[in-house]
Scaffold this motif. Structure first.
Motif, PDB file in Angstrom:
ATOM      1  N   MET A   1     -12.438   9.135  28.152  1.00 16.49           N
ATOM      2  CA  MET A   1     -12.586   8.035  29.097  1.00 16.49           C
ATOM      3  C   MET A   1     -13.133   6.819  28.346  1.00 16.49           C
ATOM      4  SD  MET A   1     -14.684   7.940  32.693  1.00 16.49           S
ATOM      5  CE  MET A   1     -14.026   9.543  33.139  1.00 16.49           C
ATOM      6  N   SER A   2     -12.464   5.676  28.500  1.00 17.37           N
ATOM      7  CA  SER A   2     -12.829   4.497  27.746  1.00 17.37           C
ATOM      8  C   SER A   2     -14.117   3.871  28.261  1.00 17.37           C
ATOM      9  CB  SER A   2     -11.701   3.459  27.810  1.00 17.37           C
ATOM     10  OG  SER A   2     -11.556   2.981  29.135  1.00 17.37           O
ATOM     11  N   ARG A   3     -14.760   3.103  27.371  1.00 16.81           N
ATOM     12  CA  ARG A   3     -16.000   2.427  27.750  1.00 16.81           C
ATOM     13  C   ARG A   3     -15.744   1.380  28.833  1.00 16.81           C
ATOM     14  NH1 ARG A   3     -18.722  -2.153  25.759  1.00 16.81           N
ATOM     15  NH2 ARG A   3     -21.002  -2.029  25.956  1.00 16.81           N
ATOM     16  N   GLN A   4     -14.581   0.716  28.750  1.00 18.38           N
ATOM     17  CA  GLN A   4     -14.258  -0.300  29.751  1.00 18.38           C
ATOM     18  C   GLN A   4     -14.112   0.320  31.139  1.00 18.38           C
ATOM     19  OE1 GLN A   4     -10.606  -2.366  28.964  1.00 18.38           O
ATOM     20  NE2 GLN A   4     -10.827  -3.773  30.692  1.00 18.38           N
ATOM     21  N   LEU A   5     -13.492   1.498  31.211  1.00 20.21           N
ATOM     22  CA  LEU A   5     -13.339   2.164  32.495  1.00 20.21           C
ATOM     23  C   LEU A   5     -14.687   2.613  33.049  1.00 20.21           C
ATOM     24  CD1 LEU A   5     -11.350   3.146  34.613  1.00 20.21           C
ATOM     25  CD2 LEU A   5     -11.084   5.265  33.306  1.00 20.21           C
ATOM     26  N   LEU A   6     -15.574   3.090  32.180  1.00 19.71           N
ATOM     27  CA  LEU A   6     -16.903   3.490  32.635  1.00 19.71           C
ATOM     28  C   LEU A   6     -17.672   2.294  33.191  1.00 19.71           C
ATOM     29  CD1 LEU A   6     -17.998   5.996  29.844  1.00 19.71           C
ATOM     30  CD2 LEU A   6     -17.452   6.526  32.219  1.00 19.71           C
ATOM     31  N   LEU A   7     -17.551   1.148  32.525  1.00 20.56           N
ATOM     32  CA  LEU A   7     -18.232  -0.049  33.018  1.00 20.56           C
ATOM     33  C   LEU A   7     -17.657  -0.498  34.362  1.00 20.56           C
ATOM     34  CD1 LEU A   7     -18.650  -2.150  29.743  1.00 20.56           C
ATOM     35  CD2 LEU A   7     -20.431  -0.935  31.019  1.00 20.56           C
ATOM     36  N   MET A   8     -16.338  -0.347  34.527  1.00 18.82           N
ATOM     37  CA  MET A   8     -15.728  -0.717  35.798  1.00 18.82           C
ATOM     38  C   MET A   8     -16.190   0.201  36.926  1.00 18.82           C
ATOM     39  SD  MET A   8     -11.678  -1.026  36.805  1.00 18.82           S
ATOM     40  CE  MET A   8     -11.393  -2.353  35.645  1.00 18.82           C
ATOM     41  N   ALA A   9     -16.443   1.476  36.608  1.00 25.79           N
ATOM     42  CA  ALA A   9     -16.883   2.423  37.627  1.00 25.79           C
ATOM     43  C   ALA A   9     -18.385   2.375  37.869  1.00 25.79           C
ATOM     44  CB  ALA A   9     -16.473   3.844  37.221  1.00 25.79           C
ATOM     45  N   LEU A  10     -19.150   1.752  36.963  1.00 23.61           N
ATOM     46  CA  LEU A  10     -20.603   1.765  37.075  1.00 23.61           C
ATOM     47  C   LEU A  10     -21.089   1.049  38.326  1.00 23.61           C
ATOM     48  CD1 LEU A  10     -23.381   2.402  35.887  1.00 23.61           C
ATOM     49  CD2 LEU A  10     -23.223   0.273  34.562  1.00 23.61           C
ATOM     50  N   GLY A  11     -20.533  -0.121  38.626  1.00 24.97           N
ATOM     51  CA  GLY A  11     -20.976  -0.905  39.777  1.00 24.97           C
ATOM     52  C   GLY A  11     -20.835  -0.155  41.093  1.00 24.97           C
ATOM     53  N   PRO A  12     -19.626   0.313  41.443  1.00 25.33           N
ATOM     54  CA  PRO A  12     -19.489   1.025  42.721  1.00 25.33           C
ATOM     55  C   PRO A  12     -20.290   2.318  42.788  1.00 25.33           C
ATOM     56  CG  PRO A  12     -17.454   1.118  41.454  1.00 25.33           C
ATOM     57  CD  PRO A  12     -18.329   0.118  40.786  1.00 25.33           C
ATOM     58  N   LEU A  13     -20.390   3.052  41.684  1.00 23.98           N
ATOM     59  CA  LEU A  13     -21.141   4.305  41.718  1.00 23.98           C
ATOM     60  C   LEU A  13     -22.636   4.054  41.879  1.00 23.98           C
ATOM     61  CD1 LEU A  13     -19.306   6.425  38.994  1.00 23.98           C
ATOM     62  CD2 LEU A  13     -19.139   6.620  41.476  1.00 23.98           C
ATOM     63  N   LEU A  14     -23.158   3.031  41.225  1.00 21.78           N
ATOM     64  CA  LEU A  14     -24.580   2.711  41.372  1.00 21.78           C
ATOM     65  C   LEU A  14     -24.877   2.203  42.777  1.00 21.78           C
ATOM     66  CD1 LEU A  14     -27.342   2.512  40.080  1.00 21.78           C
ATOM     67  CD2 LEU A  14     -26.726   0.245  39.189  1.00 21.78           C
ATOM     68  N   GLY A  15     -23.989   1.367  43.327  1.00 21.71           N
ATOM     69  CA  GLY A  15     -24.175   0.919  44.708  1.00 21.71           C
ATOM     70  C   GLY A  15     -24.147   2.072  45.693  1.00 21.71           C
ATOM     71  N   LEU A  16     -23.208   3.002  45.494  1.00 19.66           N
ATOM     72  CA  LEU A  16     -23.142   4.171  46.374  1.00 19.66           C
ATOM     73  C   LEU A  16     -24.391   5.028  46.251  1.00 19.66           C
ATOM     74  CD1 LEU A  16     -21.465   5.975  48.291  1.00 19.66           C
ATOM     75  CD2 LEU A  16     -20.515   7.078  46.249  1.00 19.66           C
ATOM     76  N   PHE A  17     -24.945   5.146  45.052  1.00 20.91           N
ATOM     77  CA  PHE A  17     -26.147   5.953  44.850  1.00 20.91           C
ATOM     78  C   PHE A  17     -27.327   5.367  45.626  1.00 20.91           C
ATOM     79  CE2 PHE A  17     -30.014   6.865  42.354  1.00 20.91           C
ATOM     80  CZ  PHE A  17     -30.005   8.250  42.442  1.00 20.91           C
ATOM     81  N   ILE A  18     -27.504   4.049  45.549  1.00 24.80           N
ATOM     82  CA  ILE A  18     -28.619   3.417  46.260  1.00 24.80           C
ATOM     83  C   ILE A  18     -28.454   3.563  47.762  1.00 24.80           C
ATOM     84  CG2 ILE A  18     -29.767   1.208  46.689  1.00 24.80           C
ATOM     85  CD1 ILE A  18     -28.986   0.378  43.845  1.00 24.80           C
ATOM     86  N   LEU A  19     -27.237   3.320  48.257  1.00 22.70           N
ATOM     87  CA  LEU A  19     -27.007   3.446  49.692  1.00 22.70           C
ATOM     88  C   LEU A  19     -27.140   4.901  50.149  1.00 22.70           C
ATOM     89  CD1 LEU A  19     -24.429   1.626  51.827  1.00 22.70           C
ATOM     90  CD2 LEU A  19     -24.389   4.111  51.877  1.00 22.70           C
ATOM     91  N   GLY A  20     -26.677   5.849  49.317  1.00 22.06           N
ATOM     92  CA  GLY A  20     -26.708   7.250  49.695  1.00 22.06           C
ATOM     93  C   GLY A  20     -28.108   7.819  49.798  1.00 22.06           C
ATOM     94  N   ILE A  21     -29.065   7.260  49.055  1.00 23.45           N
ATOM     95  CA  ILE A  21     -30.448   7.752  49.146  1.00 23.45           C
ATOM     96  C   ILE A  21     -30.972   7.566  50.568  1.00 23.45           C
ATOM     97  CG2 ILE A  21     -32.819   7.353  48.375  1.00 23.45           C
ATOM     98  CD1 ILE A  21     -31.699   6.674  45.624  1.00 23.45           C
ATOM     99  N   GLY A  22     -30.758   6.380  51.120  1.00 19.89           N
ATOM    100  CA  GLY A  22     -31.222   6.142  52.491  1.00 19.89           C
ATOM    101  C   GLY A  22     -30.384   6.866  53.517  1.00 19.89           C
ATOM    102  N   ASN A  23     -29.069   6.885  53.307  1.00 22.51           N
ATOM    103  CA  ASN A  23     -28.192   7.528  54.270  1.00 22.51           C
ATOM    104  C   ASN A  23     -28.339   9.045  54.254  1.00 22.51           C
ATOM    105  OD1 ASN A  23     -26.269   6.867  56.283  1.00 22.51           O
ATOM    106  ND2 ASN A  23     -24.638   7.720  55.000  1.00 22.51           N
ATOM    107  N   GLY A  24     -28.939   9.584  53.159  1.00 19.70           N
ATOM    108  CA  GLY A  24     -29.069  11.022  53.032  1.00 19.70           C
ATOM    109  C   GLY A  24     -29.978  11.646  54.066  1.00 19.70           C
TER     110      GLY A  24
END
Length: 477
Positions: A1-24
């Motif tokens: 998996m390329s570094r560029q793809l990981l950077l593209m996925a970092l934003g949505p995954l980090l946002g989902l993690f923050i939202l999921g803590i409260g929604n959990g």
């Protein structure tokens, strides 16, 4: 998996993690607050079901907003709507108001999932799609586990403060989506995708999503009941359930990597059989406490891996313009399976005993294996084309016109004069390897290109070498 793809996925995954803590822990918080307020079980059930109704409604219509305004703005809209609904819950303790607010929260939550899943499916191809979806599921489970721990810290807060905290986390989750991504996946022209066409397009993906919804809902809602009735203490029940989630987190990435390197239908067949074997072991083997814990760990890994592999398989079959609506359709099918699960498996547990949970899950695993194997026999996976290997060592650059070839052409055309048959071809001796620099050889030109003047014929190789050198300098210099 390329570094560029990981950077593209970092934003949505980090946002989902923050939202999921409260929604959990929001669902647990809502149930306990209604119970503390003296609401009946019927009222609590209706308010809880409003969330799932919102999930179903949102899964049918949220794609329109996403396709109209794009991923980042759609995520911001859904996260803001979720934050507002949670903050209003802290202001009004009326069950009727909470029914409407939980309906809105379900609508917004499935919109967030739709944005993240379509982002990852569109950003990656079939070589990395399994790993991206595995990372997505790991983030969901990790956020949920942390949210449950956070719930224990909010018990001493004022009644409205936990809702304020969840609303703050939902609002904060927009920042990674807005700041980190430098590029977003390209949304092509959306294709209509009716439920019937989705089933026709990927029956395996549809059945895998539906079966995953049944299995996951049964594990979350009925497994604690089975453990409690089996004589497991309250603290031990929580530990075993945490172990199930831990197994799901630990096995997601290996299974996703496996699905990227092999046919995903085979992976789904393996997962269905694996879950059936685990259920048979729990039912038929005399297990010590550590043995039960180990099998539940593996069961979590198998059950929770079904959905991302099924979605990855469906995305491999879907045209590019249908990825968003395909993801939406599979979310809806998964939600339908989760809604039907308790009402379908509960009567089995009443009829045959508490072990009916694992009899049902085992039968589901066997049924999925049979269906996936049948689909594989009907539509086998495409066989990759073998790489070309030439039968002789000759290539286009080494090919020369020999005297035997010219003589054969003369005999076939009944032409005696060589200049009449091939006036522009010079007869050469057979060549092995590139010709020496001081010997003439044939240069092939494109038919559309103008022929080189005779005066410059001797400089063709020199000009070609010079042009090639300039091209290399422009490319790599």
């Amino acid at each position: 998996m390329s570094r560029q793809l990981l950077l593209m996925a970092l934003g949505p995954l980090l946002g989902l993690f923050i939202l999921g803590i409260g929604n959990g822990f929001l669902t647990t918080l809502t149930t306990l607050r209604l119970d503390a307020a003296g609401a009946s079980s019927l009222v609590i059930g209706w308010v809880s079901s409003a969330y799932f109704i919102g999930l179903g409604v949102g899964a049918m219509v949220n794609d329109r907003l996403l396709l109209a305004i794009g991923h980042i703005r759609a995520y911001g809209s859904f996260a803001s709507l979720l934050a507002v609904s949670v903050l209003l819950q802290g202001m009004f303790a009326d069950p009727v108001a909470w029914f409407a607010l939980r309906l809105i929260a379900g609508w917004a939550t499935v919109g967030v999932f739709l944005v993240i899943e379509s982002w990852l499916l569109t950003a990656g191809d079939d070589r990395v799609r399994g790993r991206l979806l595995a990372m997505y599921m790991i983030v969901v489970f990790a956020a949920g586990a942390i949210g449950q721990l956070l719930f224990g810290l909010t018990r001493d807060m004022a009644p409205a403060e936990p809702f304020i905290l969840i609303g703050l986390l939902a609002s904060l989750s927009v920042l990674p989506m807005a700041i980190i991504p430098r590029v977003t996946p390209l949304l092509e022209k959306a294709e209509p995708l009716s439920p019937l066409r989705l089933i026709t397009l990927t029956p395996t993906g549809v059945m895998g999503s539906f079966g995953s919804g049944i299995a996951v809902a049964a594990v979350y809602t009925l497994l604690p009941l089975y453990l409690q009735r089996s004589g497991v203490g309250g603290d031990r029940v929580g530990q075993l359930m945490a172990l199930v989630v831990l197994g799901a987190m630990c096995l997601q990435y290996p299974v996703g990597r496996w699905s990227d390197r092999h046919d995903r239908q085979l992976v789904l067949i393996g997962l269905g059989g694996f879950c059936a074997l685990i259920c048979a072991g729990i039912l038929l083997l005399p297990l010590p406490p550590w043995g039960l814990a180990a099998l539940l760990f593996l069961l979590g890994g198998g059950v929770f891996s079904l959905y991302p592999v099924a979605v990855g398989h469906a995305a491999d079959r879907a045209p590019a313009g249908a990825l968003v609506r395909m993801s939406q359709g599979l979310l809806l099918i998964n939600a339908i399976g989760a809604t039907l699960s308790p009402s379908a498996i509960g009567p089995v547990m009443t009829l045959v005993g508490d072990g009916g949970l694992f009899w049902s899950l085992g039968a589901l695993g066997v049924g999925l294996v049979a269906f996936f194997a049948w689909r594989r026999s009907v539509r086998p996976a495409p066989v990759p084309v073998a790489p070309f290997s030439p039968a002789t060592p000759l290539s286009a650059a080494e090919l020369a016109v020999t005297e035997e070839w010219v003589q054969g052409a003369l005999e076939h055309e009944h032409v005696e004069d060589l200049s009449e048959a091939v006036p522009d071809v010079e007869v050469a001796e057979p060549l092995v390897g590139p010709p020496p620099p001081d010997e003439p050889h044939i240069v092939y030109y494109d038919d559309a290109a103008p022929a080189a003047p005779e005066a410059d014929a001797g400089n063709v190789d020199e000009r070609a070498a010079k042009d090639a050198g300039q091209e290399r300098g422009a490319t790599y210099g």
